[in-house]
Design a protein around this motif. Structure first.
Motif, PDB file in Angstrom:
ATOM      1  N   LEU A   1       0.825  -1.210   0.000  1.00  0.00           N
ATOM      2  CA  LEU A   1       0.000   0.000   0.000  1.00  0.00           C
ATOM      3  C   LEU A   1       0.856   1.255   0.000  1.00  0.00           C
ATOM      4  CD1 LEU A   1      -2.950   0.976   0.108  1.00  0.00           C
ATOM      5  CD2 LEU A   1      -2.778   0.997   2.592  1.00  0.00           C
ATOM      6  N   VAL A   2       2.096   1.144   0.512  1.00  0.00           N
ATOM      7  CA  VAL A   2       3.000   2.294   0.506  1.00  0.00           C
ATOM      8  C   VAL A   2       3.383   2.658  -0.922  1.00  0.00           C
ATOM      9  CG1 VAL A   2       5.199   3.167   1.380  1.00  0.00           C
ATOM     10  CG2 VAL A   2       3.851   1.571   2.746  1.00  0.00           C
ATOM     11  N   GLU A   3       3.537   1.677  -1.748  1.00  0.00           N
ATOM     12  CA  GLU A   3       3.967   1.909  -3.119  1.00  0.00           C
ATOM     13  C   GLU A   3       2.841   2.424  -4.012  1.00  0.00           C
ATOM     14  OE1 GLU A   3       7.016  -1.934  -2.818  1.00  0.00           O
ATOM     15  OE2 GLU A   3       5.348  -1.920  -4.258  1.00  0.00           O
ATOM     16  N   GLN A   4       1.629   2.007  -3.718  1.00  0.00           N
ATOM     17  CA  GLN A   4       0.519   2.356  -4.606  1.00  0.00           C
ATOM     18  C   GLN A   4      -0.769   2.495  -3.793  1.00  0.00           C
ATOM     19  OE1 GLN A   4       0.000  -0.416  -7.794  1.00  0.00           O
ATOM     20  NE2 GLN A   4      -1.925   0.503  -8.500  1.00  0.00           N
ATOM     21  N   PRO A   5      -1.207   3.713  -3.444  1.00  0.00           N
ATOM     22  CA  PRO A   5      -2.484   3.887  -2.736  1.00  0.00           C
ATOM     23  C   PRO A   5      -3.644   3.384  -3.588  1.00  0.00           C
ATOM     24  CG  PRO A   5      -1.157   5.872  -2.613  1.00  0.00           C
ATOM     25  CD  PRO A   5      -0.503   4.984  -3.626  1.00  0.00           C
ATOM     26  N   VAL A   6      -4.728   3.052  -2.920  1.00  0.00           N
ATOM     27  CA  VAL A   6      -5.881   2.494  -3.610  1.00  0.00           C
ATOM     28  C   VAL A   6      -7.124   3.291  -3.239  1.00  0.00           C
ATOM     29  CG1 VAL A   6      -6.329   0.835  -1.754  1.00  0.00           C
ATOM     30  CG2 VAL A   6      -7.200   0.373  -4.051  1.00  0.00           C
ATOM     31  N   ARG A   7      -8.025   3.421  -4.197  1.00  0.00           N
ATOM     32  CA  ARG A   7      -9.305   4.094  -3.977  1.00  0.00           C
ATOM     33  C   ARG A   7     -10.414   3.054  -4.113  1.00  0.00           C
ATOM     34  NH1 ARG A   7     -11.094   9.302  -4.046  1.00  0.00           N
ATOM     35  NH2 ARG A   7      -9.028  10.016  -4.690  1.00  0.00           N
ATOM     36  N   SER A   8     -11.236   2.955  -3.081  1.00  0.00           N
ATOM     37  CA  SER A   8     -12.328   1.986  -3.073  1.00  0.00           C
ATOM     38  C   SER A   8     -13.606   2.672  -2.626  1.00  0.00           C
ATOM     39  CB  SER A   8     -11.998   0.819  -2.132  1.00  0.00           C
ATOM     40  OG  SER A   8     -13.076  -0.092  -2.064  1.00  0.00           O
ATOM     41  N   LEU A   9     -14.636   2.586  -3.464  1.00  0.00           N
ATOM     42  CA  LEU A   9     -15.947   3.170  -3.175  1.00  0.00           C
ATOM     43  C   LEU A   9     -15.836   4.656  -2.832  1.00  0.00           C
ATOM     44  CD1 LEU A   9     -17.606   0.311  -1.095  1.00  0.00           C
ATOM     45  CD2 LEU A   9     -17.878   0.819  -3.523  1.00  0.00           C
ATOM     46  N   GLY A  10     -14.995   5.365  -3.579  1.00  0.00           N
ATOM     47  CA  GLY A  10     -14.870   6.799  -3.404  1.00  0.00           C
ATOM     48  C   GLY A  10     -13.974   7.233  -2.271  1.00  0.00           C
ATOM     49  N   ARG A  11     -13.316   6.302  -1.595  1.00  0.00           N
ATOM     50  CA  ARG A  11     -12.439   6.653  -0.479  1.00  0.00           C
ATOM     51  C   ARG A  11     -11.019   6.212  -0.804  1.00  0.00           C
ATOM     52  NH1 ARG A  11     -13.582   5.287   5.917  1.00  0.00           N
ATOM     53  NH2 ARG A  11     -11.834   6.463   6.775  1.00  0.00           N
ATOM     54  N   LEU A  12     -10.063   7.097  -0.581  1.00  0.00           N
ATOM     55  CA  LEU A  12      -8.665   6.830  -0.885  1.00  0.00           C
ATOM     56  C   LEU A  12      -7.971   6.284   0.352  1.00  0.00           C
ATOM     57  CD1 LEU A  12      -6.386   7.063  -2.990  1.00  0.00           C
ATOM     58  CD2 LEU A  12      -5.901   9.342  -2.055  1.00  0.00           C
ATOM     59  N   TYR A  13      -7.334   5.126   0.207  1.00  0.00           N
ATOM     60  CA  TYR A  13      -6.602   4.486   1.296  1.00  0.00           C
ATOM     61  C   TYR A  13      -5.109   4.632   1.024  1.00  0.00           C
ATOM     62  CZ  TYR A  13     -11.067   2.335   2.483  1.00  0.00           C
ATOM     63  OH  TYR A  13     -12.382   2.124   2.823  1.00  0.00           O
ATOM     64  N   THR A  14      -4.406   5.223   1.979  1.00  0.00           N
ATOM     65  CA  THR A  14      -2.965   5.428   1.865  1.00  0.00           C
ATOM     66  C   THR A  14      -2.252   4.670   2.977  1.00  0.00           C
ATOM     67  OG1 THR A  14      -3.123   7.449   3.190  1.00  0.00           O
ATOM     68  CG2 THR A  14      -3.261   7.687   0.790  1.00  0.00           C
ATOM     69  N   ALA A  15      -0.919   4.762   2.965  1.00  0.00           N
ATOM     70  CA  ALA A  15      -0.127   3.997   3.925  1.00  0.00           C
ATOM     71  C   ALA A  15      -0.283   4.502   5.351  1.00  0.00           C
ATOM     72  CB  ALA A  15       1.350   4.031   3.520  1.00  0.00           C
ATOM     73  N   ASP A  16      -0.574   5.784   5.553  1.00  0.00           N
ATOM     74  CA  ASP A  16      -0.703   6.303   6.914  1.00  0.00           C
ATOM     75  C   ASP A  16      -2.049   5.968   7.549  1.00  0.00           C
ATOM     76  OD1 ASP A  16      -2.202   7.846   5.270  1.00  0.00           O
ATOM     77  OD2 ASP A  16      -1.388   9.771   5.925  1.00  0.00           O
ATOM     78  N   LEU A  17      -2.989   5.404   6.773  1.00  0.00           N
ATOM     79  CA  LEU A  17      -4.301   4.986   7.290  1.00  0.00           C
ATOM     80  C   LEU A  17      -4.998   6.130   8.022  1.00  0.00           C
ATOM     81  CD1 LEU A  17      -3.444   1.417   8.622  1.00  0.00           C
ATOM     82  CD2 LEU A  17      -4.413   2.057   6.410  1.00  0.00           C
ATOM     83  N   SER A  18      -4.986   7.296   7.425  1.00  0.00           N
ATOM     84  CA  SER A  18      -5.598   8.474   8.021  1.00  0.00           C
ATOM     85  C   SER A  18      -6.324   9.254   6.930  1.00  0.00           C
ATOM     86  CB  SER A  18      -4.539   9.352   8.689  1.00  0.00           C
ATOM     87  OG  SER A  18      -5.107  10.549   9.171  1.00  0.00           O
ATOM     88  N   ASP A  19      -7.299  10.070   7.373  1.00  0.00           N
ATOM     89  CA  ASP A  19      -8.068  10.897   6.444  1.00  0.00           C
ATOM     90  C   ASP A  19      -7.640  12.360   6.484  1.00  0.00           C
ATOM     91  OD1 ASP A  19      -9.564   8.809   5.487  1.00  0.00           O
ATOM     92  OD2 ASP A  19     -11.193   9.071   6.924  1.00  0.00           O
ATOM     93  N   LYS A  20      -6.448  12.627   6.991  1.00  0.00           N
ATOM     94  CA  LYS A  20      -6.001  14.016   7.051  1.00  0.00           C
ATOM     95  C   LYS A  20      -5.833  14.611   5.658  1.00  0.00           C
ATOM     96  CE  LYS A  20      -3.614  13.526  11.484  1.00  0.00           C
ATOM     97  NZ  LYS A  20      -2.317  13.627  12.203  1.00  0.00           N
TER      98      LYS A  20
END
Length: 485
Positions: free
Chosen positions: A105-124
């Motif tokens: 997930l660090v190398e490539q963030p993913v977007r699922s159902l309109g929400r972006l998931y990144t390596a820090d696992l935060s919505d900041k």
């Protein structure tokens, strides 16, 4: 549009593959002791949540075998993996399918159902992302050559709808949404040709000249409230029991707002119909509710009526509910007996106290004061109808069949309370009246007439003290309105 049966057949076939994979591993157990499912899927997208890396490798191997049997192939380039060890992200653990490594997930963030998931696992990052999307959208709409009303229409049905979904799913503070709302409102005033000092009440308030506009902040709060109900009342038991919090930070909390609204609705349901103005209780027609059948001749207008649930009286008033329903006589008797029971407890305590007191200590004496002298404060017992030392007896018409004392008189009448003393040949009879306030005088007169025969029998036997009808608080206030402050 394609074949409408194909999605159903694909889902049924893919479910067989998922069942085969679930038989290999078990899901993670959360803090409440509930075991989560190991596999989650949405069409051909599968999400796995397992305890160890060994379980994940075993599951991937099993899924690969099942998918080859179904002539389906996993694409590692479109897959992602995330490993968490002791609360921290671990990038040393990797997984592979058919010899190809699955990206982290660090190398490539993913977007699922309109929400972006990144390596820090935060919505900041979502706050700045949505603000950028809003600014760019407002700028493009402002640069268009359309009239102001058409620009606002495009904003309401395109940009506004695109922003609501990420605002609902992401954990964004309400203060940040207020800034977005302020920015959007400035453009709305500009497009409508309104002054910048115009308040938001004029734009979004519910009044006679209500504009067909929706506030960004109000929509954010509505979506968060919907999310609370979706999580609480979800048909999925895993989602419902997980009790996932909906975070909106300090300025406004969605869960507290929902709980407060539910409490207010419950309280309003308990209180029911409130009397308004200076009219008395039960004055005016009963409120129209959404229950019952339509009135005759008014089906087209949609007017509804309500009936008494006990006697089927149309549009019952408060007077009918409290004192006029013939089917609720047991309830009226229960209310009467509760008041009578409390009076009997007080009188019984007073009777026992008077019987223990001697008659010599209870005589009232007059203390004369000489001319020019000062009066002395002398503690004297208050006057009471129960003469001390006379061995008072009492009977109350409660819990069993009441029998009038034979030594006083022989009658079939049943007063509520009878106090008598054989030595002093004194009788005190009390009748309790708890009527409707408009009919206070009539029940009081009826009680007095019903005890006339008892009074005559007592006087023939040489007794004294006629029957005493007891009144409710409403009756006393009606007879003495000057006492009301």
């Amino acid at each position: 549009m394609g074949c409408s049966i194909s999605p159903i057949l694909f889902t049924a076939a893919f479910e067989i593959i998922l069942i085969g994979g679930k038989q290999m591993v078990r899901g993670v157990r959360n803090q409440s002791g509930q075991r989560l499912p190991a596999l989650r899927s949405y069409m051909d997208d599968v999400t796995t949540l397992l305890q160890t890396a060994a379980c994940t490798n075993r599951l991937l191997k099993r899924l690969e075998e099942l998918l080859i049997w179904a002539r389906i192939k996993i694409k590692p380039a479109k897959s992602l993996s995330l490993s968490i060890r002791k609360g921290a992200r671990s990038d040393n653990i990797s997984f592979s399918v058919d010899g190809a490594k699955i990206p982290l997930l660090v190398e490539q963030p993913v977007r699922s159902l309109g929400r972006l998931y990144t390596a820090d696992l935060s919505d900041k990052h979502m706050t700045s992302s949505i603000m950028t999307q809003l600014s760019e959208g407002l700028g493009k709409l402002d640069q268009s050559h359309l009239p102001g009303n058409l620009v606002i229409w495009c904003y309401q049905f395109t940009l506004y709808q695109r922003l609501m979904w990420p605002l609902k799913l992401s954990e964004i503070a309400s203060t940040a949404v207020l800034k977005m709302d302020s920015k959007a409102n400035n453009y709305i005033r500009k497009w409508l040709g309104l002054p910048r000092c115009l308040s938001n009440v004029a734009l979004f308030g519910r009044n006679t000249l209500q504009l067909p506009l929706r506030s960004l902040y109000l929509g954010y709060r509505q979506e968060k409230v919907r999310l609370v109900f979706e999580l609480r009342d979800s048909s999925d038991p895993f989602v419902q029991k997980a009790k996932a919090p909906v975070r909106t930070w300090r300025k406004w909390r969605a869960e507290q707002a929902v709980d407060q609204a539910i409490r207010q609705l419950k309280h309003q349901e308990i209180v029911g119909w409130l009397q308004t103005g200076r009219s008395r209780l039960g004055w005016g027609p009963a409120p129209q509710r959404r229950r019952g059948s339509l009135k005759e001749g008014e089906e087209g207008a949609g007017h509804l009526r309500t009936n008494c649930h006990l006697c089927d009286t149309q549009n019952p008033s408060l007077q009918h509910i409290l004192t006029g329903c013939k089917s609720a006589l047991t309830r009226y008797r229960w209310r009467h007996d509760q008041v009578l029971r409390k009076l009997a407890e007080v009188l019984e305590a007073r009777r026992l106290e008077v019987n223990k007191t001697s008659s010599s200590t209870s005589q009232l004496r007059i203390h004369f004061v000489r001319q020019g002298a000062e009066a002395q404060n002398i503690n004297q017992n208050e006057w009471s109808a129960l003469t001390p030392g006379c061995e008072w007896n009492m009977r109350v018409d409660l819990d069993q069949q009441f029998k009038f004392p034979v030594e006083i008189a022989t009658t079939s009448l049943r007063p509520d309370i009878v106090l008598w003393s054989t030595s002093s040949r004194t009788v005190i009879m009390a009748e309790l009246t708890v009527p409707w306030e408009e009919g206070t005088e009539q029940p009081s007169k009826g009680r007095r007439r019903s005890t006339v025969s008892c009074r005559r029998h007592v006087q023939k036997q040489g007794g004294r003290h006629p029957p005493t009808p007891w009144k409710s608080a409403a009756e006393v206030l009606l007879e003495n309105p000057s006492n009301v402050s």
